[in-house]
Design a protein around this motif. Structure first.
Motif, PDB file in Angstrom:
ATOM      1  N   MET A 198       0.827  -1.196   0.000  1.00 52.24           N
ATOM      2  CA  MET A 198       0.000   0.000   0.000  1.00 52.24           C
ATOM      3  C   MET A 198       0.870   1.258   0.000  1.00 52.24           C
ATOM      4  SD  MET A 198      -2.848  -1.323   2.760  1.00 52.24           S
ATOM      5  CE  MET A 198      -3.657   0.278   2.963  1.00 52.24           C
ATOM      6  N   GLU A 199       1.895   1.252   0.829  1.00 56.67           N
ATOM      7  CA  GLU A 199       2.792   2.410   0.911  1.00 56.67           C
ATOM      8  C   GLU A 199       3.538   2.615  -0.404  1.00 56.67           C
ATOM      9  OE1 GLU A 199       3.733   2.129   5.725  1.00 56.67           O
ATOM     10  OE2 GLU A 199       5.081   1.173   4.270  1.00 56.67           O
ATOM     11  N   SER A 200       3.965   1.529  -1.029  1.00 59.25           N
ATOM     12  CA  SER A 200       4.691   1.635  -2.288  1.00 59.25           C
ATOM     13  C   SER A 200       3.787   2.178  -3.407  1.00 59.25           C
ATOM     14  CB  SER A 200       5.249   0.264  -2.674  1.00 59.25           C
ATOM     15  OG  SER A 200       5.965   0.333  -3.891  1.00 59.25           O
ATOM     16  N   PHE A 201       2.572   1.683  -3.478  1.00 62.23           N
ATOM     17  CA  PHE A 201       1.646   2.155  -4.504  1.00 62.23           C
ATOM     18  C   PHE A 201       1.281   3.621  -4.290  1.00 62.23           C
ATOM     19  CE2 PHE A 201      -2.955   2.237  -6.012  1.00 62.23           C
ATOM     20  CZ  PHE A 201      -2.618   2.474  -7.336  1.00 62.23           C
ATOM     21  N   ALA A 202       1.049   4.001  -3.041  1.00 59.98           N
ATOM     22  CA  ALA A 202       0.693   5.390  -2.733  1.00 59.98           C
ATOM     23  C   ALA A 202       1.818   6.350  -3.105  1.00 59.98           C
ATOM     24  CB  ALA A 202       0.354   5.528  -1.256  1.00 59.98           C
ATOM     25  N   ALA A 203       3.071   5.857  -3.057  1.00 57.92           N
ATOM     26  CA  ALA A 203       4.228   6.698  -3.375  1.00 57.92           C
ATOM     27  C   ALA A 203       4.687   6.535  -4.821  1.00 57.92           C
ATOM     28  CB  ALA A 203       5.378   6.345  -2.426  1.00 57.92           C
ATOM     29  N   ASP A 204       3.820   5.938  -5.663  1.00 58.56           N
ATOM     30  CA  ASP A 204       4.128   5.721  -7.083  1.00 58.56           C
ATOM     31  C   ASP A 204       5.299   4.764  -7.285  1.00 58.56           C
ATOM     32  OD1 ASP A 204       2.107   7.497  -8.087  1.00 58.56           O
ATOM     33  OD2 ASP A 204       3.403   9.180  -7.547  1.00 58.56           O
ATOM     34  N   GLY A 205       5.500   3.865  -6.325  1.00 55.77           N
ATOM     35  CA  GLY A 205       6.611   2.920  -6.453  1.00 55.77           C
ATOM     36  C   GLY A 205       6.285   1.727  -7.326  1.00 55.77           C
ATOM     37  N   ILE A 206       5.021   1.379  -7.452  1.00 56.17           N
ATOM     38  CA  ILE A 206       4.586   0.281  -8.317  1.00 56.17           C
ATOM     39  C   ILE A 206       3.300   0.692  -9.027  1.00 56.17           C
ATOM     40  CG2 ILE A 206       5.634  -1.589  -6.971  1.00 56.17           C
ATOM     41  CD1 ILE A 206       2.943  -2.088  -5.669  1.00 56.17           C
ATOM     42  N   SER A 207       2.974  -0.018 -10.085  1.00 57.17           N
ATOM     43  CA  SER A 207       1.752   0.282 -10.839  1.00 57.17           C
ATOM     44  C   SER A 207       0.530  -0.242 -10.107  1.00 57.17           C
ATOM     45  CB  SER A 207       1.833  -0.356 -12.225  1.00 57.17           C
ATOM     46  OG  SER A 207       1.780  -1.776 -12.119  1.00 57.17           O
ATOM     47  N   GLY A 208      -0.628   0.246 -10.516  1.00 55.86           N
ATOM     48  CA  GLY A 208      -1.863  -0.242  -9.924  1.00 55.86           C
ATOM     49  C   GLY A 208      -2.074  -1.719 -10.177  1.00 55.86           C
ATOM     50  N   GLU A 209      -1.726  -2.166 -11.386  1.00 56.97           N
ATOM     51  CA  GLU A 209      -1.904  -3.566 -11.732  1.00 56.97           C
ATOM     52  C   GLU A 209      -1.017  -4.470 -10.869  1.00 56.97           C
ATOM     53  OE1 GLU A 209      -3.103  -0.938 -15.007  1.00 56.97           O
ATOM     54  OE2 GLU A 209      -1.214  -1.141 -13.897  1.00 56.97           O
ATOM     55  N   ASP A 210       0.269  -4.088 -10.724  1.00 61.49           N
ATOM     56  CA  ASP A 210       1.189  -4.888  -9.906  1.00 61.49           C
ATOM     57  C   ASP A 210       0.765  -4.871  -8.438  1.00 61.49           C
ATOM     58  OD1 ASP A 210       2.687  -5.553 -12.098  1.00 61.49           O
ATOM     59  OD2 ASP A 210       4.217  -4.010 -11.764  1.00 61.49           O
ATOM     60  N   PHE A 211       0.298  -3.700  -7.988  1.00 60.54           N
ATOM     61  CA  PHE A 211      -0.166  -3.596  -6.605  1.00 60.54           C
ATOM     62  C   PHE A 211      -1.337  -4.538  -6.358  1.00 60.54           C
ATOM     63  CE2 PHE A 211      -3.562  -1.741  -3.976  1.00 60.54           C
ATOM     64  CZ  PHE A 211      -2.967  -1.899  -2.723  1.00 60.54           C
ATOM     65  N   ALA A 212      -2.311  -4.515  -7.243  1.00 59.28           N
ATOM     66  CA  ALA A 212      -3.515  -5.325  -7.041  1.00 59.28           C
ATOM     67  C   ALA A 212      -3.174  -6.812  -6.984  1.00 59.28           C
ATOM     68  CB  ALA A 212      -4.524  -5.051  -8.155  1.00 59.28           C
ATOM     69  N   GLU A 213      -2.356  -7.279  -7.909  1.00 55.18           N
ATOM     70  CA  GLU A 213      -2.002  -8.696  -7.931  1.00 55.18           C
ATOM     71  C   GLU A 213      -1.231  -9.097  -6.668  1.00 55.18           C
ATOM     72  OE1 GLU A 213       0.100  -9.501 -11.514  1.00 55.18           O
ATOM     73  OE2 GLU A 213      -1.728  -9.697 -12.720  1.00 55.18           O
ATOM     74  N   ALA A 214      -0.238  -8.285  -6.313  1.00 54.38           N
ATOM     75  CA  ALA A 214       0.602  -8.631  -5.157  1.00 54.38           C
ATOM     76  C   ALA A 214      -0.166  -8.516  -3.848  1.00 54.38           C
ATOM     77  CB  ALA A 214       1.842  -7.736  -5.132  1.00 54.38           C
ATOM     78  N   TRP A 215      -1.023  -7.492  -3.728  1.00 54.37           N
ATOM     79  CA  TRP A 215      -1.764  -7.304  -2.479  1.00 54.37           C
ATOM     80  C   TRP A 215      -2.763  -8.426  -2.260  1.00 54.37           C
ATOM     81  CZ3 TRP A 215      -6.391  -6.828  -0.039  1.00 54.37           C
ATOM     82  CH2 TRP A 215      -6.393  -6.229   1.224  1.00 54.37           C
ATOM     83  N   LEU A 216      -3.464  -8.811  -3.310  1.00 49.89           N
ATOM     84  CA  LEU A 216      -4.430  -9.902  -3.181  1.00 49.89           C
ATOM     85  C   LEU A 216      -3.727 -11.228  -2.859  1.00 49.89           C
ATOM     86  CD1 LEU A 216      -6.862  -8.999  -6.096  1.00 49.89           C
ATOM     87  CD2 LEU A 216      -7.366  -8.899  -3.637  1.00 49.89           C
ATOM     88  N   ASP A 217      -2.541 -11.425  -3.413  1.00 49.76           N
ATOM     89  CA  ASP A 217      -1.771 -12.624  -3.098  1.00 49.76           C
ATOM     90  C   ASP A 217      -1.356 -12.613  -1.632  1.00 49.76           C
ATOM     91  OD1 ASP A 217      -0.234 -15.073  -4.009  1.00 49.76           O
ATOM     92  OD2 ASP A 217       1.413 -13.854  -3.256  1.00 49.76           O
ATOM     93  N   ALA A 218      -0.910 -11.444  -1.116  1.00 43.93           N
ATOM     94  CA  ALA A 218      -0.533 -11.338   0.289  1.00 43.93           C
ATOM     95  C   ALA A 218      -1.747 -11.515   1.194  1.00 43.93           C
ATOM     96  CB  ALA A 218       0.133  -9.979   0.551  1.00 43.93           C
ATOM     97  N   ARG A 219      -2.888 -11.026   0.752  1.00 42.79           N
ATOM     98  CA  ARG A 219      -4.128 -11.203   1.523  1.00 42.79           C
ATOM     99  C   ARG A 219      -4.477 -12.684   1.658  1.00 42.79           C
ATOM    100  NH1 ARG A 219      -8.702  -8.141   3.888  1.00 42.79           N
ATOM    101  NH2 ARG A 219     -10.563  -9.382   3.557  1.00 42.79           N
ATOM    102  N   ARG A 220      -4.378 -13.413   0.565  1.00 40.28           N
ATOM    103  CA  ARG A 220      -4.654 -14.850   0.611  1.00 40.28           C
ATOM    104  C   ARG A 220      -3.654 -15.564   1.518  1.00 40.28           C
ATOM    105  NH1 ARG A 220      -5.973 -13.800  -4.914  1.00 40.28           N
ATOM    106  NH2 ARG A 220      -3.804 -14.159  -5.537  1.00 40.28           N
ATOM    107  N   GLN A 221      -2.398 -15.154   1.452  1.00 36.77           N
ATOM    108  CA  GLN A 221      -1.382 -15.766   2.301  1.00 36.77           C
ATOM    109  C   GLN A 221      -1.656 -15.493   3.772  1.00 36.77           C
ATOM    110  OE1 GLN A 221       2.590 -14.275   1.721  1.00 36.77           O
ATOM    111  NE2 GLN A 221       3.545 -15.978   2.796  1.00 36.77           N
ATOM    112  N   SER A 222      -2.082 -14.257   4.087  1.00 37.63           N
ATOM    113  CA  SER A 222      -2.402 -13.894   5.466  1.00 37.63           C
ATOM    114  C   SER A 222      -3.530 -14.760   6.006  1.00 37.63           C
ATOM    115  CB  SER A 222      -2.790 -12.411   5.538  1.00 37.63           C
ATOM    116  OG  SER A 222      -3.197 -12.054   6.841  1.00 37.63           O
TER     117      SER A 222
END
Length: 290
Positions: A198-222
């Motif tokens: 979330m912090e990386s996406f908010a700071a323009d560190g990653i794209s929205g597409e990469d953020f969505a895929e990675a965040w949902l994967d981390a959510r499933r892992q959690s």
């Protein structure tokens, strides 16, 4: 003179063997011996410490000893070569421990007479409380996991001047607890990854597409790991999930009513503001930064 004479001070009782105080801890680095910890399924909890047996640590030792069925503890210094025997007995009251464990420089040990639990006080602004379940229930009433999280906060505040604190905090992880805020979350956990993304996406560190895929994967892992969150921390991350439900990762499949990258970024920044506003839990009367 020992309170009750030389009746095996610092030796295991009830046929538990003849190991002494030297078998509990090292001097450099100041820590408990693995062999001692392995006996009886002991657990270690780091605690803040200014110097010496202050009233907070003394209260914990007193309560732990009483819960474990002991009316006294054994005290001794810990030098570079390790525990300095023989020890001497101190009544297991907060007042006696503060008064009769006078050391304010260097490390020392306060152990149960049967050596099933001990407090190791270092000269690096922390102490280690270790032992079997009853000793920990009495001395760590908030629970070992919560005490570890509290110590992690303390280490983050004080670590710039005392780097050993960060090393100790890194070695201590909660077994299972519900995190109340982002500052509580264990490093390396799936929840920590969600916040970092979330912090990386908010700071323009990653794209929205990469953020969505990675965040949902981390959510499933959690969820798979059983990581637990308290309210409102849990609700805030749920809102991120709901926002991603309105976001289509493939740009070619987005409709006019789907969230854009810009709208998603606004949503994530709002959720980060909410995370930042979560107040840390009040202190529990442990030593602070003075």
């Amino acid at each position: 003179m020992n309170k009750e004479g030389n009746r095996g001070v610092g030796r295991k009782e009830d046929g538990a063997g003849d190991k002494g105080l030297r078998d509990i801890a090292f001097g450099e680095p100041c820590s408990f011996r693995r062999e001692w910890l392995a006996e009886g399924d002991k657990r270690v909890v780091p605690l803040p410490s200014r110097s010496g047996a202050d009233e907070h640590l003394a209260r914990r030792v007193s309560s732990g000893a009483t819960r474990a069925g002991h009316d006294h503890v054994v005290a001794c210094r810990v030098g570079a070569a390790g525990v300095e025997e023989p020890g001497f007995e101190i009544a297991a009251t907060q007042e006696d421990i503060v008064r009769r464990a006078p050391w304010r420089d260097g490390a020392f040990l306060l152990a149960l007479p049967d050596l099933t639990g001990a407090l190791l006080v270092t000269d690096e602004r922390y102490a280690l409380f270790a032992g079997r379940a009853e000793f920990l229930r009495g001395g760590i009433p908030e629970g070992a996991d919560q005490a570890i999280v509290d110590f992690s906060r303390y280490a983050k505040r004080m670590g710039h001047g005392h780097p050993a604190l960060l090393a100790v905090a890194g070695e201590s992880r909660p077994v299972q607890m519900a995190w109340a805020s982002a500052s509580d979350v264990a490093e390396g956990s799936a929840t920590a990854k969600q916040v970092a993304l979330m912090e990386s996406f908010a700071a323009d560190g990653i794209s929205g597409e990469d953020f969505a895929e990675a965040w949902l994967d981390a959510r499933r892992q959690s969820l798979r790991l059983g990581e637990r969150l308290r309210e409102p921390f849990s609700r805030i991350l749920d809102q991120v999930f709901y926002a991603l439900d309105d976001y289509v990762i493939d740009p070619g499949l987005r409709d006019a009513d789907d969230l854009t990258n810009e709208q998603l970024q606004i949503e994530i920044r709002a959720r980060l503001d909410e995370l930042a506003s979560l107040a840390d839990a009040p202190g529990r009367g442990e030593p602070g930064e003075d």
